[in-house]
Structure formats: C-alpha cells, structure tokens
Design an enzyme around this catalytic site. Structure first.
Site, PDB file in Angstrom:
ATOM      1  CG  HIS A 166      -0.468   0.037   2.520  1.00  0.00           C
ATOM      2  ND1 HIS A 166      -0.176   1.223   3.154  1.00  0.00           N
ATOM      3  CD2 HIS A 166      -0.171  -0.950   3.400  1.00  0.00           C
ATOM      4  CE1 HIS A 166       0.291   0.939   4.379  1.00  0.00           C
ATOM      5  NE2 HIS A 166       0.306  -0.358   4.538  1.00  0.00           N
ATOM      6  CG  ASP A 220       2.879   0.266   7.600  1.00  0.00           C
ATOM      7  OD1 ASP A 220       2.376  -0.204   6.567  1.00  0.00           O
ATOM      8  OD2 ASP A 220       2.233   0.438   8.646  1.00  0.00           O
ATOM      9  CD  GLU A 229      -3.247  -1.382   5.563  1.00  0.00           C
ATOM     10  OE1 GLU A 229      -3.585  -2.296   6.318  1.00  0.00           O
ATOM     11  OE2 GLU A 229      -2.578  -0.402   5.978  1.00  0.00           O
TER      12      GLU A 229
HETATM   13 ZN   LIG Z   1       0.908  -1.306   6.288  1.00  0.00          ZN
END
Ligand SMILES: [Zn+2]
Length: 477
Positions: free
Chosen positions: A293, A305, A339
């Site tokens: 994402h 992330d 996300e």
């Molecule tokens: Zn993530």
C-alpha cells in the site's frame, strides 16, 4: 542509528573469495564443493538458472536501485495519508516511473477515500505537576473542545478490568495499559478502547502504544467508534508513559490530564490504485497479483509501512523486465491506496476486477516490513503449498525458503475472499517492524538496501515460476 549497529556487509566479491579460499583449504583435491539440495523437486531443474540469475543480480546490485527509489519518494513526498496532496503527488510520480520502467498497461484506477486530518494535539499532566506527554491521536478520532478535555486518569489493563471497575470511570480519562503480546491481540484496545470507555462514562481514552518500547515514541493507528456509543477523543501515548502512569496509579497517586485534539474528517477525496503489468506471453488473461500500500500514516514517511512493500513488489517486475525474463502469465503490481484508514484501495480493486478474480492465480502482499528475507506466508490448498515450498527451496541462498502458515494482506484480502485466490505474504525478520510501526521513526534509514534487493529477487522468482506453471495453482475447493 539502527543501521549503523549492523555488522558491515561484506561485498559479494569479497564473500565469494573468502568462500573459495575456505573451500580449497577444506578440499585438498580442489574440487568445487557445490552443495546440491536433494529436496529440490525435479520439475524445478530448468528454473535453477533463473534463480541463480536473479540472486546474482541482487548480490551485484545490492538493492541500490530499489533503495534509491524508496528514499527518493519518501524524502520528496513525505507522509502519504489518504486525501493528502503528498499522496496524490506520489501516485502521479509512481505512474510515470512505471512507464519509464517499461511496464505495460500502467494506469491509475480511481477510488474515493476518507480524509482524516490530525490537526494540533497535546497531552499535559495538570496534577501532580505540569508536564507534557508525547502523543499521537488515533486515526478516526474526534476532536476535543478548543480548551481541551480535563479529567482524572484511570488506568486499566484490559476490557475486563474496565468492566469490573466501571463505576469509577465516569468523567475520567481512561488509559488502556495492555502489554504488547502480539498485534492482533493488543490492537483491540487501539481499535475499540474509546467506545468501551465512552460507554462507562469516560470523557477521553488513551491507549498504550501498540508496539515495542522505543525512544518514548507514540504509535498511531486506526480506531473505530461503535454504533450507538458516544464519540470521545482518543490518542496513543508512549509505552514509557503508560508504565509511569501505571506505577503512579498503583501508588495511589492522583493524576489529572488535559487532552487537546483538533482532529476531524473532511469530505471523501479522489485517490487511486497505481497498476502496472508485465503481460503474459502465453496466458495474458491469467494474473499473478503483487503489491503493497502506497498510503501511510502521517507522522513518519511510511518507508517501512508500506513504501518498502510497494518498492519490492514493483522491483520484482522491473528486474524480470531488465533480465529479459518474460512470464507466460501476466504479473501485475498494484500500489493500493488507503490501507491505513479505510481499505478503499483493496475494496476498490476487488470491485473493479470482479470479473477477472477467477483468473487470479496468486495474490501476494508485502506489508510486514522489508528486512532480512525469511520466505513467504501462504494460505491455500495443500497441493498449492507443496508447489510453493518446492519453488522456495531454490531461494535458500537468500534465506527466503520458508513457507509460513498464513499468507494474505489487508489490501489483497477482499479480492482473495471474493475470488478464493491462493494468497501469500512476504515474510521477513520481524524484530524491527513493531518498533517502527506507525511512528515518526518509520524512515528509509532503517532499511538495508541489500534486504530490498534480496526480497525483490525472491518475489520475482516466485511470481515468475508460478506464471510459468503448466496448470494454475490448485484452489481450495
Ligand atoms: Zn501497512
């Protein structure tokens, strides 16, 4: 700082010469001591050279291209929360870059996303002495009034303790001090703490950051209000402060806090999934889906992330293209939007591609970090698991040969469920992930270029061989 603690990585050339020296010392007749893996299935013999090429390419390049790409966009566009101009700029950049890489059918697939704005926020100790505490409001939280909300602190370690002491909660600021066990178990307090506290009369809810102790760093993340429960503001505090408040509560010391938050939702905003492909030479309508994402939380730059997950899956296609390895089925990369606080990208992909979900042979997501490779998690039939296990045996030199019990990912799961698609995740050495997760420290310096290169090679090999299988991976009936 974390990277500087690593032992210096030996260059491939030095490593090779050391190994050769060692081998000849151990082997007086100087025969090459090449270990063969008896576990490798015979059908994989033709793919050994493909694995060797991808691994050699990763060792030679050291993941430099991938790391530079990740550093460039996380430095340039910064955090990419849904609806932000940073995210929009990243989407346009990624589309242009995929075209430059020579990927096919590169496009933005539009999706509407929720738009939550953090605004200014603060937490102050009013009693026993004035002191500020670092916080991060939880995504989806409402604001406080301009003057903030002030209340006495009540510390509980679980929902059960809150229920048992519910008569004490009215007018208080409740802290859920649940020790981190694993993400799934502990994240319940971040997600549902505010509504649980509101239902027993609390005026605000704090949560011990869901993650490992760091440098007094709060971890943000999504939360959701229960239907019918009053909406109270909610934020995460560092593990260190949660422990301090817990000690003070146990001593019977009264603590009064003032929380100020300016968080709010704006209108839903247009966004998009970024899609690129290597079209299959024989069965282009059959698809191996890879992705991560592209949105992130707002405090760091979302390098781990999930910028890293986007880059390694994207890089898998770029390397195959560069090495002239043409897949028989289509390998598609999707950089999903939203996300973190909605899942609109994953749901949007499922809806836009519903008619071809039955043609998805495998879906793989990388969203658990891009540290030292471990292999892949997998969810699917036993027969498909056997095939993946055999394929991964050739990735032993990268350490990417273990097939874990469960695969999938938040972005691919809507499609996986709707299309009964075998699903995989990239598995890596897990220690650092929940140290950095959703913090201001999620920046590219924590990521080793070599790990990016090795993970991309592992994904490229798995995708290539699955694209080449005579029959699609068997599905769960
Ligand atoms: Zn993530």
């Amino acid at each position: 700082m974390i990277r500087s603690l690593r032992p210096k990585v030996l260059s491939a050339a030095i490593l090779a010469s050391l190994l050769t020296a060692h081998a000849s010392a151990q082997n007086p007749r100087n025969k090459p001591a090449l270990p063969s893996d008896p576990a490798t299935a015979a059908w994989l013999a033709p793919y050994r050279t493909v694995a060797d090429r991808l691994i050699a390419n990763a060792k030679e390049s050291g993941g430099k291209f991938a790391w530079d790409r990740l550093a460039y966009f996380t430095d340039t566009f910064g955090p990419r929360i849904s609806g932000s101009s940073n995210l929009d700029a990243t989407l346009r950049w990624a589309e242009a870059e995929m075209k430059k890489d020579g990927l096919e059918n590169v496009r933005l697939e539009p999706v509407m996303v929720p738009q939550w704005i953090r605004g200014d926020e603060s937490l102050e100790i009013v009693e026993p002495f004035p002191n500020k505490v670092p916080i991060l409001g939880l995504g989806g939280s409402v604001s406080t009034r301009a003057e903030g909300v002030t209340g006495e602190l009540m510390v509980v370690k679980s929902f059960e303790e809150l229920t048992a002491r519910k008569d004490e909660a009215r007018g208080k600021i409740v802290l859920f001090n649940a020790l981190y066990t694993n993400y799934g178990e502990t994240v319940r307090y971040r997600g549902g703490g505010a509504s649980a506290a509101a239902k027993v009369g609390a005026v605000a809810a704090l949560v011990r950051s869901v993650g490992l102790p760091g440098m007094r760093t709060p971890h943000t993340g999504g939360m959701r209000y229960e239907d019918g429960a009053p909406k109270i503001p909610t934020a995460a505090i560092p593990v260190e402060d949660a422990d301090r408040f817990d000690r003070m509560a146990k001593r019977g010391q009264k603590v009064v806090l003032r929380l100020k938050m300016d968080a709010r939702f704006l209108e839903d905003a247009p966004s998009a999934n970024v899609v690129g492909e290597l079209r299959g030479t024989e069965k282009p309508e059959e698809i191996i889906l890879l992705g991560g994402h592209i949105d992130s939380w707002d405090p760091g730059t979302g390098a781990m992330d999930d910028g890293g997950g986007c880059v390694v899956t994207w890089e898998a296609l770029r390397i195959l293209k560069t090495l002239g390895l043409k897949p028989k089925r289509t390998i598609r990369v999707v950089l999903f939007t939203n996300e973190e606080n909605g899942g609109a990208g994953g749901n949007g992909y499922r809806d836009a591609h519903r008619s071809e979900l039955a043609n998805h042979i495998l879906a793989l997501e990388s969203d658990s970090g891009v540290f030292r490779p471990a292999g892949f998690g997998f969810t699917g039939s036993d027969a498909a698991r056997k095939t993946l296990t055999e394929i991964a045996s050739l990735l032993k030199p990268l350490g990417a040969h273990t097939i874990g019990a469960q695969g999938g990912g938040a972005d691919i799961n809507p499609s996986v469920t709707a299309g009964k698609i075998p699903s995989a995740s990239l598995d890596v050495e897990p220690t650092k992930y929940f140290l950095l997760h959703h913090t201001p420290a999620d920046t590219v310096d924590k990521i080793d270029p070599k790990d990016l290169g090795d993970n991309a090679a592992a994904i490229a090999f798995l995708a290539y061989v699955i694209a080449d299988l005579p029959q699609p991976l068997p599905r769960i009936q």
